[in-house]
Design an enzyme around this catalytic site. Structure first.
Site, PDB file in Angstrom:
ATOM      1  N   ARG A 295      48.875  51.471  34.497  1.00  0.00           N
ATOM      2  CA  ARG A 295      47.753  51.413  33.568  1.00  0.00           C
ATOM      3  C   ARG A 295      47.732  50.051  32.869  1.00  0.00           C
ATOM      4  O   ARG A 295      48.765  49.549  32.433  1.00  0.00           O
ATOM      5  CB  ARG A 295      47.955  52.513  32.544  1.00  0.00           C
ATOM      6  CG  ARG A 295      46.808  52.794  31.642  1.00  0.00           C
ATOM      7  CD  ARG A 295      47.244  53.955  30.777  1.00  0.00           C
ATOM      8  NE  ARG A 295      46.249  54.328  29.808  1.00  0.00           N
ATOM      9  CZ  ARG A 295      46.575  54.947  28.676  1.00  0.00           C
ATOM     10  NH1 ARG A 295      47.834  55.236  28.397  1.00  0.00           N
ATOM     11  NH2 ARG A 295      45.623  55.277  27.827  1.00  0.00           N
TER      12      ARG A 295
ATOM     13  N   PHE B 163      58.457  31.311  31.090  1.00  0.00           N
ATOM     14  CA  PHE B 163      58.557  31.574  32.529  1.00  0.00           C
ATOM     15  C   PHE B 163      60.007  31.755  32.969  1.00  0.00           C
ATOM     16  O   PHE B 163      60.378  31.377  34.068  1.00  0.00           O
ATOM     17  CB  PHE B 163      57.842  30.464  33.318  1.00  0.00           C
ATOM     18  CG  PHE B 163      56.484  30.155  32.766  1.00  0.00           C
ATOM     19  CD1 PHE B 163      55.475  31.097  32.820  1.00  0.00           C
ATOM     20  CD2 PHE B 163      56.217  28.939  32.142  1.00  0.00           C
ATOM     21  CE1 PHE B 163      54.228  30.848  32.279  1.00  0.00           C
ATOM     22  CE2 PHE B 163      54.969  28.679  31.591  1.00  0.00           C
ATOM     23  CZ  PHE B 163      53.969  29.630  31.660  1.00  0.00           C
TER      24      PHE B 163
ATOM     25  N   LYS C  95      52.975  49.117  34.300  1.00  0.00           N
ATOM     26  CA  LYS C  95      53.991  48.332  34.996  1.00  0.00           C
ATOM     27  C   LYS C  95      53.870  46.888  34.501  1.00  0.00           C
ATOM     28  O   LYS C  95      52.810  46.485  34.036  1.00  0.00           O
ATOM     29  CB  LYS C  95      53.764  48.377  36.509  1.00  0.00           C
ATOM     30  CG  LYS C  95      53.957  49.774  37.126  1.00  0.00           C
ATOM     31  CD  LYS C  95      53.678  49.755  38.633  1.00  0.00           C
ATOM     32  CE  LYS C  95      53.914  51.132  39.245  1.00  0.00           C
ATOM     33  NZ  LYS C  95      53.567  51.162  40.694  1.00  0.00           N
TER      34      LYS C  95
ATOM     35  N   GLY D  95      53.071  34.031  25.061  1.00  0.00           N
ATOM     36  CA  GLY D  95      51.766  33.758  25.657  1.00  0.00           C
ATOM     37  C   GLY D  95      51.296  34.912  26.516  1.00  0.00           C
ATOM     38  O   GLY D  95      50.201  34.900  27.065  1.00  0.00           O
TER      39      GLY D  95
ATOM     40  N   GLY E 215      53.774  40.210  34.318  1.00  0.00           N
ATOM     41  CA  GLY E 215      54.023  38.794  34.072  1.00  0.00           C
ATOM     42  C   GLY E 215      54.459  38.024  35.308  1.00  0.00           C
ATOM     43  O   GLY E 215      54.307  36.814  35.371  1.00  0.00           O
ATOM     44  N   GLU E 216      55.030  38.724  36.271  1.00  0.00           N
ATOM     45  CA  GLU E 216      55.621  37.996  37.392  1.00  0.00           C
ATOM     46  C   GLU E 216      54.965  38.270  38.732  1.00  0.00           C
ATOM     47  O   GLU E 216      54.966  37.420  39.618  1.00  0.00           O
ATOM     48  CB  GLU E 216      57.129  38.289  37.436  1.00  0.00           C
ATOM     49  CG  GLU E 216      57.811  37.605  36.263  1.00  0.00           C
ATOM     50  CD  GLU E 216      59.193  38.125  35.928  1.00  0.00           C
ATOM     51  OE1 GLU E 216      60.152  37.508  36.380  1.00  0.00           O
ATOM     52  OE2 GLU E 216      59.307  39.137  35.206  1.00  0.00           O
TER      53      GLU E 216
END
Ligand code: FES
Ligand code: FES
Lengths: 721, 172
Positions: free
Chosen positions: A603, A252, A676, A479, A679-680
């Site tokens: 996508r 993270f 795009k 992860g 993760g955030e």
């Protein structure tokens, strides 16, 4: 509950024109490649590598917030049977200076914050090291410290840039005039606390020297970048250093740059001439592995009677340390979110006697969008306009800040689809009027956004003589599902099945690639992987008639130039999050009964892992809204709740109906996959959606996170009961 | 102070282990550092996260809070002992099928906890959200599963998958 069948909830992604000749692996909900290792316990994380003769190190943290070490007596510690060495600034070998001062471990007697590592014990066993650690007697000359962030701090200054390299302040038009001309205006201050990443796997390293060659098994978000820094610190040729990180227990952002334990483990292994393992303890993580700065954000918005923004001003106060400047880009998203003729943003920092803040999931966007999206909700209420409609009315045609056109901008589509799925239509905007037993019920919405970054990377693809392909890239799977997504990407680029492709990552011996950060992993690594795979396919078919030569065939690729050559455009992901909350009138407790996000993220490479990432981000955003806060004690300059009993993250019972969906979004301006980063963005906007829902439920506007029971204890039902 | 070493024998994943342990060694460190069973994870070492959960005589326990020396004769099952050879334990398979993890660091603890939670419900053990405390067996609906699995933190937020996986096994 999330829909149990992943396929049920979401429309399939369409294939953009720029896609490689597909065998159709991209878009398939393939199970994680390493799933079996992870459920059987076979997956080895950094600390679990066990070289022969390994010794155990434990770090000793400073117990003052500022000052210097006046004396250190290691005699009692050295007497503990099994202790091999005690190292501190007077005895530790010298290191080469690097940009990050946090890595100059045991190089001086200065203490810059409480919890900074000031000594290291190495022993035959962990038990001996821990016992000895307590016996290291350290004398300090404390100095007066200052650890508390305040908006009127005399030390506030404007940094040159904010992370990573944005201007610290921007101004377009005349905000004051725009506010004066507004029919409705709000001027409010929002606060977010210090937040700690708290990946489940604490930062850990096992270091092994063989002559002048150094190997480290390390928990990080990018082995090649960690190797580069480690080589610099020890003044070694990078070719002599290897960092290996096949499985990483989350990061993270906190494992995006090397942490002190990496350097300390290598240092200790050098001194005792044995391999050494060192893990940061959970409690030490509050000091030495980074965190999100607390922020104080003033938002001023003005709008005409139709809700069209006349002015946006976002002014941020936040902290850094005296060791290294880290300036979170809190107001940067505000520069391009909404159209307004008059806009300004600013960041000011103060360097306090605190640990150095760093990246935590969506640095900038996450705290900044809490403030902006809360303020937009307040403005909508003041203007008497539905908050979705208000956002739609302020949709910019081009990026208001850069003037570039958007490669795609799915905000309105996400708001509309989310409204449909959530059941927003017919919502009564009146606060504090819906009651279910002893609870008040409300709903809220907020926008999400995250930039689309891409960095140059290298990769190889090899056709194996025995059949199948190996693809190598110095990527990290913390992860995210990177190993799985890259397998799918490579399979399509090779025109092969996913079972024929083996992806190698998590090792600095592989081609150089950027860290897993900025939600740019898949885009960056994938671009290089596609390039290598296509080159291999071409050579295999062109020069070898499709027959793999006896020694195999390898193609290498570097995407640096491709990335540098891309057309300047505003590339961002967008989303909309909807929350339903129930606030207990007796206890003030907030339950998030429903959380629904719809995202425009290009996508989707793997719907299964993508959904998990988006839901995971939203879950962390829920924790931010209601639970998470590192509480600073200004007296000691320390976070008092520095463990998982005191710092609450969302647990299973906190998460009820949570859903992530996405719109069909074709964007040919991104990368060969048309994707795009995901993760955030999931954590961006969640806290605002929940705070907005809490206001709708109770009529109480909470502008300081987390939302506490005592903020809501005096909520009353509209009928006064 | 010389470490005090004590000879103990215990069964781990069906195999007897006989060794001298430092009396300060936790059960978790015994498994991870001495028996090469790194499946059980160290997330906090303070009993606050559940990533070290193992089965001790069939019941779930935080191995970081247990001293190895106190487990003379105990039967320990770790995540490595759940599968029957090549064949995954049904709950392991459900975890794979429902993407009940991301980084996988909490997963061994979640699995041991899940196996125990299923057994506890079958044995009729109530939880804080059980309506009928006198029932012979507790039906594991989503609320029960969330409650019973809340001792295992997943920072990746894989909770919906974990609930779906445990529910799948509860329904069998
Ligand atoms: S490691 Fe045992 S509960 Fe966290
Ligand atoms: S899967 Fe990463 S902590 Fe649970």
């Amino acid at each position: 509950m999330m829909a149990a069948t992943p396929a049920a909830a979401t429309p399939a992604a369409a294939t953009p024109a720029a896609a490689p000749p597909a065998t159709g692996a991209i878009g398939v909900p393939l199970a994680r490649i390493e799933a079996r290792e992870k459920v059987t316990g076979a997956a080895r994380y950094a600390y679990e590598h066990q070289p022969d003769e390994v010794a155990y190190a434990t770090a000793v943290p400073a117990t003052i917030a500022r000052g210097r070490i006046s004396a250190l007596d290691a005699a009692a510690a050295m007497e503990v049977p099994g202790v091999l060495a005690v190292l501190w600034h007077a005895t530790a070998p010298r290191l080469q200076p690097v940009a990050d001062g946090e890595l100059a471990v045991l190089q001086s007697g200065r203490v810059a914050y409480r919890g900074q590592f000031v000594a290291l014990v190495v022993a035959e066993t962990l038990e001996a090291a821990r016992e000895a650690e307590r016996l290291v007697a350290i004398g300090y000359e404390p100095e007066e410290h200052d650890s508390l962030l305040r908006e009127d701090h005399p030390g506030l200054y404007a940094p040159e840039t904010v992370n990573p390299s944005f201007p610290a302040a921007t101004s377009d038009g005349d905000v004051e005039a725009g506010l004066r001309a507004a029919a409705v205006a709000i001027d409010k201050t929002y606060r977010t606390p210090a937040l700690h990443n708290n990946a489940m796997e604490p930062h850990a390293t096992v270091a092994l020297w063989d002559g002048d060659d150094l190997t480290c098994w390390d928990s990080n978000q990018g082995a090649p970048a960690h190797r580069a820094t480690l080589a610099q610190v020890f003044g070694l040729d990078p070719a002599r250093v290897r960092v290996i990180s096949p499985h990483v227990g989350g990061g993270f952002g906190s494992k995006g740059s090397p942490r002190p334990q990496l350097v300390l483990a290598a240092l200790a292994a050098r001194v005792v001439a044995r391999p050494v393992k060192l893990a940061v303890t959970r409690r030490q993580m509050w000091a030495v592995t980074g965190y999100r700065t607390p922020t104080i954000q003033r938002l001023r918005l003005g709008a005409d009677a139709e809700g069209r923004l006349t002015a946006i001003a976002h002014d941020v106060v936040e902290q850094t340390s005296t060791v290294r400047e880290f300036a979170e880009q809190t107001a940067v998203a505000t520069r391009m979110m909404y159209a307004a003729p008059n806009r300004s943003t600013s960041h000011r920092l103060v360097a306090l006697d605190v640990p150095t803040p760093s990246w935590m999931r969506a640095p900038g966007e996450c705290p900044g969008m809490f403030a902006l999206e809360s303020a937009v909700d307040e403005l909508a209420i003041a203007a008497g306009i539905d908050p979705i409609e208000l956002r739609v009315r302020n949709e910019p045609e081009v990026d208001p800040h850069s003037g570039h056109r958007f490669s795609s901008r799915g905000l309105i589509a996400c708001l509309r689809e989310g409204a449909e799925r959530f059941g927003w239509a017919g919502r009564d905007p009146a606060p504090g009027v819906r009651r279910e037993g002893c609870r008040l019920v409300g709903t809220g919405v907020a926008a999400s956004t995250y930039p689309v970054y891409r960095r140059g990377a290298q990769a190889f693809a090899r056709a194996e003589p025995g059949g199948g392909f190996t693809v190598g890239v110095g990527a990290a799977d913390i992860g995210t599902g990177a190993r799985t997504a890259l397998t799918q990407i490579a399979a399509d680029a090779l025109g092969a099945g996913v079972d024929e492709v083996r992806v190698e990552l998590g090792d600095s011996a592989l081609p150089r690639a950027p860290v897993a950060g900025g939600s740019a992993g898949t885009a960056s690594w994938g671009t290089a992987v596609v390039k290598a795979c296509r080159a291999l396919r071409e050579r295999l078919d062109g020069e070898h008639g499709g027959v793999v030569p006896p020694d195999g065939l390898r193609a290498d690729a570097d995407s640096e130039q491709d990335v540098a050559d891309q057309e300047p455009m505003a590339r961002h992901a967008f989303g909309a999050q909807f929350a339903e909350v129930k606030v207990d009138l007796d206890t003030g407790e907030t339950e998030v009964s429903r959380l629904l996000g719809v995202f425009g993220v290009g996508r989707i490479v793997n719907p299964r892992t993508a959904r998990s990432q988006l839901v995971g981000g939203m879950t962390m955003g829920m924790g931010m809204a209601l639970l998470e806060e590192s509480v600073l004690d200004p007296q000691f300059g320390d976070y008092v709740n520095h463990d998982l009993a005191g710092y609450h993250v969302a647990c299973n019972a906190d998460v009820r109906d949570i859903q992530a969906h996405w719109i069909d979004e074709e964007d040919p301006h991104l990368n060969p996959m048309g994707s795009k980063g995901i993760g955030e963005i999931g954590i961006v906007g969640t806290a605002a959606a929940i705070a907005n829902a809490v206001h709708h439920a109770t009529g109480i506007r909470v502008r300081e996170l987390p939302i506490r029971l005592d903020d809501l204890l005096w909520a009353e039902a509209a009928d006064g009961s | 102070m010389q470490p005090v070493m004590t000879e103990i024998a215990l069964t781990v994943n069906g195999r007897e282990a006989r060794l001298a342990v430092d009396t300060r060694t936790s059960l978790l460190d015994l498994l991870r550092e001495h028996l090469d069973l790194a499946g059980a994870k160290k997330g906090c070492d303070h009993g606050q996260c559940g990533s070290c959960t193992v089965l001790v005589d069939g019941r779930r326990a935080n191995a970081c809070l247990a001293l190895a020396v106190a487990h003379q004769g105990a039967e320990i099952t770790t995540v490595e002992g759940l599968a029957g050879g090549e064949e995954l334990h049904p709950l392991q398979q459900s975890f794979v099928d429902h993407d009940a993890f991301q980084c996988g660091y909490c997963t061994p603890g979640q699995l041991c906890s899940g196996v125990a939670a299923l057994a506890e419900a079958r044995a009729g053990w109530p939880s804080a959200v059980t309506a009928d405390l006198a029932a012979d067996a507790v039906a594991l609906d989503a609320a029960e599963i969330r409650e019973r699995m809340s001792g295992n933190i997943c920072r990746c937020g894989a909770y919906p998958g974990i609930v779906a996986a445990v529910a799948e096994q509860a329904a069998r």
